[in-house]
Design a protein around this motif. Structure first.
Motif, short mmCIF file in Angstrom:
data_model
loop_
_atom_site.label_atom_id
_atom_site.label_comp_id
_atom_site.label_asym_id
_atom_site.label_seq_id
_atom_site.Cartn_x
_atom_site.Cartn_y
_atom_site.Cartn_z
N GLY A 20 19.97 10.51 36.70
CA GLY A 20 19.31 10.94 37.93
C GLY A 20 18.19 11.93 37.67
N LEU A 21 18.45 12.89 36.77
CA LEU A 21 17.41 13.86 36.44
C LEU A 21 16.22 13.19 35.77
CD1 LEU A 21 19.55 16.85 35.14
CD2 LEU A 21 18.22 16.73 37.27
N SER A 22 16.50 12.24 34.90
CA SER A 22 15.40 11.51 34.23
C SER A 22 14.56 10.75 35.25
CB SER A 22 15.97 10.53 33.21
OG SER A 22 16.64 11.23 32.20
N LEU A 23 15.22 10.06 36.15
CA LEU A 23 14.49 9.30 37.17
C LEU A 23 13.73 10.24 38.10
CD1 LEU A 23 13.91 6.44 37.95
CD2 LEU A 23 15.91 6.46 39.43
N ALA A 24 14.31 11.40 38.40
CA ALA A 24 13.61 12.38 39.24
C ALA A 24 12.34 12.88 38.55
CB ALA A 24 14.53 13.55 39.57
N ARG A 29 5.85 12.72 39.66
CA ARG A 29 4.39 12.57 39.70
C ARG A 29 3.91 11.98 41.03
NH1 ARG A 29 1.92 8.43 35.56
NH2 ARG A 29 0.07 9.08 36.67
N PHE A 30 4.84 11.34 41.77
CA PHE A 30 4.49 10.77 43.08
C PHE A 30 4.79 11.73 44.22
CE2 PHE A 30 5.58 7.13 40.33
CZ PHE A 30 4.32 6.57 40.24
N GLY A 31 5.39 12.88 43.92
CA GLY A 31 5.67 13.87 44.95
C GLY A 31 7.13 14.27 44.96
N PRO A 32 7.46 15.33 45.74
CA PRO A 32 8.83 15.83 45.75
C PRO A 32 9.83 14.88 46.44
CG PRO A 32 7.45 17.11 47.24
CD PRO A 32 6.55 16.17 46.52
N VAL A 33 9.41 14.19 47.46
CA VAL A 33 10.34 13.27 48.16
C VAL A 33 10.74 12.11 47.24
CG1 VAL A 33 10.61 11.71 50.12
CG2 VAL A 33 9.56 13.96 50.45
N ALA A 35 10.83 12.19 44.10
CA ALA A 35 11.65 12.78 43.04
C ALA A 35 13.10 12.94 43.50
CB ALA A 35 11.07 14.13 42.60
N VAL A 36 13.30 13.38 44.73
CA VAL A 36 14.66 13.52 45.27
C VAL A 36 15.31 12.15 45.41
CG1 VAL A 36 16.00 14.23 47.30
CG2 VAL A 36 14.20 15.71 46.41
N VAL A 37 14.54 11.17 45.88
CA VAL A 37 15.06 9.80 46.00
C VAL A 37 15.45 9.28 44.61
CG1 VAL A 37 14.46 7.42 46.58
CG2 VAL A 37 13.83 9.29 48.13
N GLY A 38 14.62 9.55 43.61
CA GLY A 38 14.92 9.14 42.25
C GLY A 38 16.18 9.81 41.71
N LEU A 39 16.35 11.09 42.02
CA LEU A 39 17.54 11.82 41.60
C LEU A 39 18.80 11.19 42.19
CD1 LEU A 39 18.89 14.32 40.24
CD2 LEU A 39 18.56 15.49 42.43
#
Length: 150
Positions: A20-24, A29-33, A35-39
Motif C-alpha cells: 500500500g505504501l509503495s502504491l501510494a 505524483r498525481f496528487g494526495p487523493v 495517493a490515499v486511494v493507492g494506499l
C-alpha cells in the motif's frame, strides 16, 4: 478428524502495508487523493492475496483427505512419513518428483509425505506442508482403520 489451516505468519502481514505504501508513493505524483486511494487499494489487495494464500486447509473427514482443493479417499493412500525440517527441505527440492501433488507452504517448516497406492493414479506421493505431521499421519491411519473392508 483432523483440521489445520496453513495460515501465513503474522510477520507476513506487513507485506500488504508495504504494498500500500509503495502504491501510494507511485500515485503521489498525481496528487494526495490518488495517493490515499493507492494506499487503501494496495493494502486491501495485498491483504486479500495473502489471506487467499494462507487459506489452504488440510482435513481428514468422512474417509477422505482434503488438501487444498484436492479430495483423496484414504483407501487410495499408502504409508505416511512425517518429515523433519531437513527432510522437508530435501523433499521439496532435490528429492521432489514433478508428478507429485504438493501442497507447499514455505513458511511451514515440517511436512508429511504420503504414498499414493492407487495403481490408476500417476501421482507417486502427496507432499503436504503441515505444522503437525505426526498428528496428520495418525488421523490418516485412524480414518483408514474406520473404512469398511470389502
Amino acid at each position: 478428524m483432523y483440521d489445520e489451516r496453513l495460515s501465513a505468519p503474522r510477520s507476513w502481514w506487513l507485506l500488504p502495508v508495504l504494498a500500500g505504501l509503495s502504491l501510494a508513493l507511485i500515485m503521489l505524483r498525481f496528487g494526495p487523493v490518488p495517493a490515499v486511494v493507492g494506499l487503501v487499494a494496495g493494502v486491501v489487495l495485498g491483504a486479500a492475496a495473502l489471506s487467499g494464500y494462507g487459506s489452504a486447509r488440510l482435513r481428514v473427514v468422512q474417509g477422505s483427505l482434503v488438501a487444498g482443493d484436492a479430495r483423496i479417499p484414504v483407501d487410495a493412500l499408502g504409508e505416511a512419513w512425517p518429515l523433519d525440517r531437513a527432510e522437508t527441505l530435501a523433499w521439496r527440492t532435490a528429492k521432489a518428483d514433478p508428478r507429485a501433488f504438493m501442497l507447499l507452504r514455505s513458511y511451514v517448516p515440517t511436512a508429511l509425505r504420503v504414498e499414493v497406492s492407487d495403481p490408476e493414479d500417476p501421482t507417486p506421493y502427496l507432499y503436504l506442508s503441515t505444522r503437525s505431521p505426526e498428528r496428520l499421519a495418525a488421523a490418516l491411519e485412524a480414518a483408514r482403520a474406520e473404512q469398511p473392508r470389502g
